[in-house]
Design a protein around this motif. Structure first.
Motif, PDB file in Angstrom:
ATOM      1  N   UNK B  98      21.903  43.965  36.224  1.00 38.70           N
ATOM      2  CA  UNK B  98      21.673  44.184  37.643  1.00 38.70           C
ATOM      3  C   UNK B  98      21.992  42.960  38.495  1.00 38.70           C
ATOM      4  N   UNK B 139      41.962  39.230  33.647  1.00 38.00           N
ATOM      5  CA  UNK B 139      42.990  39.995  34.325  1.00 38.00           C
ATOM      6  C   UNK B 139      42.553  41.446  34.489  1.00 38.00           C
ATOM      7  N   UNK B 142      40.322  41.904  37.297  1.00 40.69           N
ATOM      8  CA  UNK B 142      40.858  41.465  38.573  1.00 40.69           C
ATOM      9  C   UNK B 142      40.462  40.066  38.990  1.00 40.69           C
ATOM     10  N   UNK B 143      40.236  39.184  38.022  1.00 39.64           N
ATOM     11  CA  UNK B 143      39.937  37.793  38.372  1.00 39.64           C
ATOM     12  C   UNK B 143      41.123  36.916  37.998  1.00 39.64           C
ATOM     13  N   UNK B 144      41.192  35.784  38.687  1.00 38.15           N
ATOM     14  CA  UNK B 144      42.234  34.811  38.459  1.00 38.15           C
ATOM     15  C   UNK B 144      42.018  34.135  37.104  1.00 38.15           C
ATOM     16  N   UNK B 155      31.049  31.149  42.100  1.00 35.46           N
ATOM     17  CA  UNK B 155      31.563  32.476  42.427  1.00 35.46           C
ATOM     18  C   UNK B 155      30.644  33.248  43.354  1.00 35.46           C
ATOM     19  N   UNK B 159      32.276  38.656  42.408  1.00 37.81           N
ATOM     20  CA  UNK B 159      33.062  38.024  41.348  1.00 37.81           C
ATOM     21  C   UNK B 159      32.220  37.837  40.086  1.00 37.81           C
ATOM     22  N   UNK B 162      31.985  40.928  38.196  1.00 36.99           N
ATOM     23  CA  UNK B 162      33.202  41.161  37.420  1.00 36.99           C
ATOM     24  C   UNK B 162      33.188  40.350  36.125  1.00 36.99           C
ATOM     25  N   UNK B 192      34.066  48.259  45.531  1.00 39.24           N
ATOM     26  CA  UNK B 192      35.024  47.578  44.651  1.00 39.24           C
ATOM     27  C   UNK B 192      34.594  47.660  43.196  1.00 39.24           C
TER      28      UNK B 192
END
Lengths: 321, 307
Positions: B98, B139, B142-144, B155, B159, B162, B192
């Protein structure tokens, strides 16, 4: 105000669709972090470094440790004194070029003896603190990690031990065993670890229900990984602060025991026994008390201030303040 | 979602988790849960705070030892597994937490967080392989890939969540329990993360147990929805059916609490309040009264009776 602005406003230039261009920013690119990556330890060090008092204490401690290591060597090299060589024709000398801190009632060089005493005090302080750390972390770690009945029984045991007057135990131990470096450290650690174990227990109890610990368990991590990779590293802040603050209390206890004559035995010097020795003639030969007494105070003050600084540097809630 | 639904992946039977609160009383956090989740399906689980949703999720993953009951994963009762077999089983069942601030160890870098599961299960043969896998996972969410050497505090909430998802995916699980994965996030970020979860489900064929208290989000993501109240399941149905035709008074009350994004309708909305029900979840240990049974009122729509 608003009216003024409206009337004085320049006419708005007309914009056409050609004035707009899509800005093609890659989302990944925009998420790139430019700031230098700092680990928790680097971050702590940066904060400690900006604390002038703590850095002063750290430098003072560094100088004292260095002096206690090379002070006696220099004196031996320049004048040929060691901590027990005496010159009965030069007792109770004032500080001078030949005896930088003067001499004591047996004509022994105070400079050598003060730094030798500092060596003993620091050794006892650090050794006692490290033993407290070792026992405290293991005992407190078990209490906090396993909890339940194990915790109750072990905690009661440490409470009972804590209830026995510490000075009584220490003095009894030193009377039964011959006072030496080892027995003094033993006497200081026999109850000294309890405080550390309580700190560790509290931290582990608090941390073990954190979601990242649960996440690690859900991946199948064992007790060892949980304790040494997740729980103890995150409890290290309070542990380090307690460790730093337990050094001066051990040094104080040692000086105190030496003052009572229960410390290291002559001819080995310790700061406490030197003060006790100087007590008889302190009105006439104040330097005999001044140097060791000031040095004890300095060491204790420096450790306490460093511990305070570390507490601030390790507490993330004080970040950027 | 209409994905191809296969056999039952998870079967929960008579699951109970009681906590001792002293003086002979127990807290029946989870009381007699029975349900199944098919492969590729998302089962939503809703209920108010403290109704036992999270405890149920954690007990299903055997983070808590159950008081009674069984959870079968692909036919294997996970509570009967030896520690070493359980460890292997954990590769198939993962969890997304959570609070994205509390669920990442602040002293670990992102690559350590994601790589931890790889280390525990010896899934990366070499350092290079480990690094490659971590970059692959970053990847995927969706993170660098440059983020691998960073610490969690650098972060944002979305982020971090993720990163938590990447961590759960590291071991290639089949089943993921999402324990309110979006409730701590900003609304714009919620979408998202939910979209990412749905996309991953399609790509990797995941099965979700989605625990939440945001009813509209649960309707959006779930194939079926289970409603929990005071540790018990009171209603279970296809999500459309449940929202159209709620039967249990608690479900009705819960659904009446959803705000409507239309001021005129919203001003007419009436909260249905549930009349007080006997007792709470804390009972004396031997009190076994009030065990409702689930009755199928229409195909696939189960309601607890009596209510």
């Amino acid at each position: 105000m608003a009216n003024n602005n409206l009337t004085n406003k320049q006419p708005i230039p007309t914009l056409t669709a050609a004035d707009f261009q899509p800005v093609d920013i890659n989302q990944r690119e925009s998420e790139a972090i430019k700031r230098e990556s700092l680990s928790a330890w680097r971050d702590t060090w940066e904060r400690l470094r900006s604390n002038k008092v703590a850095m002063g204490a750290l430098i003072a401690l560094f100088v004292i440790v260095l002096a206690s290591l090379i002070g006696p060597v220099i004196s031996h090299w320049v004048h040929g004194y060691n901590y027990k060589s005496n010159d009965l024709l030069a007792t109770n000398q004032k500080p001078s070029g030949t005896h930088w801190f003067g001499t004591d009632d047996l004509g022994r060089d105070m400079f050598v003896r003060t730094w030798m005493g500092a060596r003993i005090s620091l050794t006892i302080g650090l050794a006692a603190a490290l033993i407290d750390l070792l026992i405290g972390v293991i005992y407190g770690g078990i209490m906090g990690y396993f909890g339940g009945r194990v915790d109750t029984v072990m905690n009661k045991f440490s409470e009972i031990l804590y209830a026995i007057p510490y000075l009584l135990v220490t003095i009894l131990l030193l009377v039964v065993f011959k006072p030496s470096l080892g027995t003094i450290i033993l006497a200081l650690t026999i109850t000294g670890w309890i405080n550390m174990s309580w700190i560790v227990r509290g931290e582990i109890l608090k941390l073990k229900s954190r979601e990242y610990v649960l996440a690690s368990r859900s991946m199948g991590a064992g007790t060892g990984r949980l304790l040494f990779r997740h729980l103890l590293p995150n409890a290290s802040g309070p542990i380090i602060v307690t460790l730093t603050l337990s050094v001066p209390s051990a040094i104080f206890a040692e000086s105190f025991l030496s003052f009572l004559g229960l410390g290291v035995q002559a001819p080995i010097s310790s700061l406490g026994s030197m003060v006790e020795n100087a007590l008889t003639g302190w009105m006439y030969y104040p330097w005999r008390m001044l140097f060791p007494a000031v040095l004890i105070s300095l060491i204790m003050l420096a450790f306490t201030l460093l511990g305070d600084g570390l507490r601030d540097a390790l507490d993330p809630s004080l970040k950027n303040k | 979602m209409g994905a191809q639904l296969g056999k039952n992946l998870i079967e929960v039977e008579g699951l109970k988790k009681y906590f001792n609160v002293g003086k002979g009383k127990v807290l029946k956090a989870v009381d007699n849960l029975n349900f199944y989740i098919r492969e590729g399906e998302t089962l939503g689980m809703v209920g108010e705070s403290g109704c036992g949703k999270s405890t149920a999720g954690r007990t299903i993953l055997r983070l808590y030892e159950p008081t009674a009951g069984s959870v079968r994963f692909n036919g294997t009762d996970i509570y009967k597994l030896s520690p070493s077999k359980m460890k292997a089983m954990r590769r198939d069942m993962q969890m997304i937490f959570q609070d994205p601030y509390a669920s990442l160890n602040p002293r670990f870098t992102v690559s350590d967080i994601i790589g931890e599961a790889l280390d525990i299960h010896n899934m990366a043969g070499s350092r290079g392989e480990r690094k490659k896998r971590i970059e692959e996972l970053l990847d995927l969410v969706g993170l660098n890939t440059d983020h691998a050497t960073r610490y969690p505090h650098e972060f944002s909430g979305g982020q971090r969540q993720r990163i938590g998802i990447a961590r759960a995916l590291a071991v290639n699980p089949k089943f993921i329990i999402c324990d309110e994965p979006i409730s701590a996030l900003d609304v714009s970020i919620q979408a998202q993360v939910v979209n990412l979860l749905q996309e991953l489900q399609e790509r990797l064929g995941l099965t979700y147990l989605f625990i939440a208290h945001d009813l509209s989000m649960v309707k959006h993501i779930s194939d079926r929805v289970a409603v929990m109240y005071l540790g018990k399941m009171v209603e279970l149905a296809e999500s459309e059916e449940l929202y159209r035709n709620p039967i249990h008074p608690y479900t009705k009350s819960l659904l009446s609490a959803i705000p409507v994004p239309d001021p005129e309708v919203e001003s007419q909305r009436k909260r249905i309040l549930m009349t007080a029900e006997g007792g709470g979840p804390i009972r004396s240990a031997d009190d076994d009264s009030e065990q409702p049974t689930l009755v199928e009122v229409s195909p696939g729509h189960w309601v607890a009776t009596p209510y």
